[in-house]
Write an enzyme that holds these catalytic residues in place. Structure first.
Site, mmCIF file in Angstrom:
data_model
loop_
_atom_site.group_PDB
_atom_site.id
_atom_site.type_symbol
_atom_site.label_atom_id
_atom_site.label_comp_id
_atom_site.label_asym_id
_atom_site.label_seq_id
_atom_site.Cartn_x
_atom_site.Cartn_y
_atom_site.Cartn_z
ATOM 1 N NE ARG A 168 -3.710 -2.381 0.147
ATOM 2 C CZ ARG A 168 -3.421 -3.564 -0.408
ATOM 3 N NH1 ARG A 168 -2.294 -3.706 -1.112
ATOM 4 N NH2 ARG A 168 -4.237 -4.581 -0.296
ATOM 5 C CB SER A 242 -9.423 -1.702 3.710
ATOM 6 O OG SER A 242 -10.045 -2.897 3.300
ATOM 7 C CD GLU A 338 -5.588 0.220 2.883
ATOM 8 O OE1 GLU A 338 -5.984 0.672 1.782
ATOM 9 O OE2 GLU A 338 -5.620 -0.977 3.177
#
Length: 342
Positions: A168, A242, A338
């Site tokens: 990520r 998420s 995130e």
């Protein structure tokens, strides 16, 4: 001067649907729109924010700068040899919806992206986060991208090595955060495609449908079904998918945690570390389904924070910090958001 909108509302440009305004905003429909907007004397010295679908951002305030609304369209395909493999190439404009691109590749016999179906956002944002799902990440299918280099004042081509992809993560979240504006991305999809079904949840879904030799369409449909069951539609409930990254710990930390929590969910990584399931950690702390006014934790997936309308990003981030503190207090593991928080 460039055609800039002033005091531009951003509520429909972020999937949490938080109300905020940009001091200036420009619609980017061609690469040339970028230098034109940046050259406007009104924005000199101001911060710049690029927004595509706004599915990876939390707007906590008005943005006192220039927002570039990425809307470059277009999809084209080709053929190339990549690292000795015969590949289909697919190039898409930075403003193309990501799921639309994945659907296009599957419908046109260009498999390879199907595990990444139904991820919200645009093509231009995908490399920034190195988006991933069900065993596949962008870096696994990436060929190159074109970006406007604000330092050089020109369009440049960047390879995977330039992008420095991580979990990520990419150069666009670090040294290149204020330098590159992605205009198009090219993917390399091997002609000798093989289905990637090693991810346990995907394998179970296919098995439940009695599919033993899945096509790309089968995998696409399975991923869409899984995501629709457990994740809220941003068009109905504000969310960014998420919210927390799955934390990565060394083997010793993981083993110590398993002694205390035998049901710990984790996945071995090639380097010997372990990726822990952040959703499981959050669930064990009792947050799944918890509401805090207009914001909360989704009742079907503890990894997803939601905004049901009328709330603020400050409320959301307060809840996020409470979750982080609770997970650390119980497990000694830090979980990180995130989305980019503005």
């Amino acid at each position: 001067m460039a055609l800039l909108d002033t005091h531009y509302p951003l509520g429909r440009h972020n999937t949490f649907r938080f109300e905020a305004r940009a001091r200036y905003a420009a619609h980017v429909r061609t690469p040339g729109d970028i230098p034109a907007a940046l050259a406007d004397p009104r924005v000199h010295g101001l911060p710049v924010l690029v927004l595509g679908g706004g599915s990876n951002v939390v707007l906590t305030r008005d943005f006192d700068g220039l927002v570039l609304l990425m809307e470059i369209p277009g999809i084209r395909s080709g053929r190339a040899s990549v690292d000795g493999r015969d590949c289909h190439t697919i190039t898409a404009g930075g403003g193309e919806p990501w799921h639309g691109l994945v659907a296009h590749t599957v419908a046109n016999g260009l498999p390879g992206l199907e595990n990444l179906a139904l991820i919200p956002g645009t093509v231009g944002a995908a490399p920034i986060q190195n988006i991933g799902a069900y065993g596949v990440e962008i870096k696994d299918r990436f060929h190159s991208l074109r970006a406007y280099d604000r330092h050089a004042g020109e369009l440049v081509t960047l390879t995977a090595a330039h992008c420095a992809f991580g979990y990520r993560d990419s150069v666009f979240k670090r040294a290149g955060a204020d330098r590159y504006i992605i205009t198009e991305v090219t993917f390399a999809l091997p002609v000798d495609w093989q289905p990637d079904t090693h991810y346990a949840e995907l394998a179970r879904e296919l098995a439940a449908q009695h599919i033993t030799t899945p096509t790309a369409q089968d995998i696409f449909d399975a991923v869409v079904a899984i995501r629709r069951r457990k994740l809220p539609d941003p068009a109905e409930i504000g969310n960014a998918g998420s919210f927390f990254k799955n934390p990565i710990v060394d083997a010793a930390t993981r083993d110590a945690l398993v002694e205390r929590f035998p049901d710990l969910v984790g996945y071995a990584q090639p380097d010997g570390s372990y990726k822990l399931a952040a959703g499981w950690l959050i669930d064990q702390c009792g947050f799944k389904g918890r509401q805090a006014g207009a914001v909360g934790v989704y009742e079907k997936q503890a990894l997803v924070l939601v905004h049901r309308g009328g709330g603020s990003a400050v409320q959301l981030m307060t809840l996020a910090r409470e979750i982080q503190d609770a997970v650390y207090a119980r497990f000694g593991v830090r979980i990180e958001p995130e989305p980019v928080v503005i």
